[in-house]
Enzyme design. Structure first.
Site, mmCIF file in Angstrom:
data_model
loop_
_atom_site.group_PDB
_atom_site.id
_atom_site.type_symbol
_atom_site.label_atom_id
_atom_site.label_comp_id
_atom_site.label_asym_id
_atom_site.label_seq_id
_atom_site.Cartn_x
_atom_site.Cartn_y
_atom_site.Cartn_z
ATOM 1 N N ASP A 160 0.869 -1.178 0.000
ATOM 2 C CA ASP A 160 0.000 0.000 0.000
ATOM 3 C C ASP A 160 0.901 1.222 0.000
ATOM 4 O O ASP A 160 1.163 1.829 1.036
ATOM 5 C CB ASP A 160 -0.904 -0.035 1.241
ATOM 6 C CG ASP A 160 -1.848 1.157 1.305
ATOM 7 O OD1 ASP A 160 -1.882 1.948 0.340
ATOM 8 O OD2 ASP A 160 -2.547 1.287 2.328
ATOM 9 N N PRO A 167 9.926 8.437 -5.311
ATOM 10 C CA PRO A 167 10.554 7.600 -4.286
ATOM 11 C C PRO A 167 10.002 6.180 -4.212
ATOM 12 O O PRO A 167 10.702 5.262 -3.795
ATOM 13 C CB PRO A 167 10.239 8.360 -2.983
ATOM 14 C CG PRO A 167 9.968 9.762 -3.403
ATOM 15 C CD PRO A 167 9.354 9.667 -4.763
#
Length: 286
Positions: A160, A167
């Site tokens: 999740d 990033p």
């Protein structure tokens, strides 16, 4: 991108000038954590809005439209999901849905940014006791590093994360998928959100092709998520002989879900024709 004080609105701009916005009453909280900029707003009609680095993570009213399809299809498709790993998900919604399954004996959650967890505990009505459940092991750390170094094995791994750009790209790499495959039991399922079907199509294709190199089978599906540039895509990697197209309806009956409909599980696999053809173009000859 972001909050417009004059318009009293928060808008997240996607590629090609597409935006998703909410009318807001006020900004409740803002800080720069060790890893990202965190903002929290009170919206006019959807409760509180959580934003990380300018991207919408969830709104309280309708957050289940993301967490339900991320969690329940894989847990219901697995024959006996006892040990589950959640990477990311600092708001606690994914963990909450995992723990609704009585088969789950242990749920490990690895979140890199402790501030997201703390703000969610204080301000959001999302985790609903999941962090304090005796089956939960909460680890503050890097999910990539944890998966590489842990000796534990899991039946289901759920990622999740933020969008598959910037990033979070490491979480969509072939190397990361190999780590996940190794840490699944002989029969295991891996799921990740994979971004907007229309606006992150290339990222979806890249992730799908990387997963195809690692997992025994890979499935894709989409779901309309409140607050995101829907339809939103999800990818499922299979280890062993688990059939993701078949779920346990008996276990599903006690869940009382609002968005994901287990009795219409097959509707998950609807995908715009051009996207399906792009995804399947790399499957030729396999």
């Amino acid at each position: 991108m972001g909050y417009n004080g004059e318009e009293r609105a928060f808008i997240e701009w996607y590629p090609r000038g597409y935006g998703v916005g909410f009318k807001v009453k006020e900004r409740l909280f803002e800080t720069q954590t060790k890893y990202q900029r965190l903002e929290l707003y009170e919206t006019e009609g959807f409760g509180k809005l959580l934003v990380l680095d300018g991207t919408v993570q969830l709104v309280e009213v309708g957050e289940e439209s993301y967490h339900e399809p991320l969690v329940h299809p894989v847990l219901l498709a697995h024959p006996n999901p006892r040990r589950v790993l959640v990477i990311g998900g600092g708001d606690g919604g994914t963990l909450r849905e995992v723990l609704r399954h009585k088969t789950v004996e242990k749920a490990v959650m690895v979140e890199i940014d402790e501030m997201v967890i703390e703000v969610s505990r204080v301000y959001l009505n999302v985790e609903r006791g999941a962090f304090d459940d005796p089956r939960t092991e909460l680890i503050i750390g890097d999910g990539v590093k944890y998966l590489k170094e842990t000796d534990e094995k899991f039946d289901v791994i759920i990622v999740d994360s933020t969008d598959p750009v910037g990033p979070a790209k490491l979480l969509f790499s072939e190397e990361f998928y190999r780590s996940a495959y190794e840490k699944l039991n002989e029969r295991g399922l891996y799921i990740t959100q994979a971004g907007s079907v229309y606006l992150f199509t290339n990222e979806l294709l890249d992730a799908y092709r990387a997963m195809k190199k690692v997992f025994d089978r890979v499935y894709y599906f989409s779901f309309p998520v409140i607050g995101y540039a829907s339809p939103w895509s999800f990818l499922v990697g299979v280890k062993g002989d688990v059939d993701f197209r078949k779920i346990d309806l008996e276990r599903a009956r006690g869940l009382e879900l609002y968005y994901y409909d287990p009795e219409r599980h097959e509707t998950l696999f609807q995908m715009p024709r051009y996207v399906r053809l792009l995804l399947e173009s790399g499957d030729e000859g396999e």
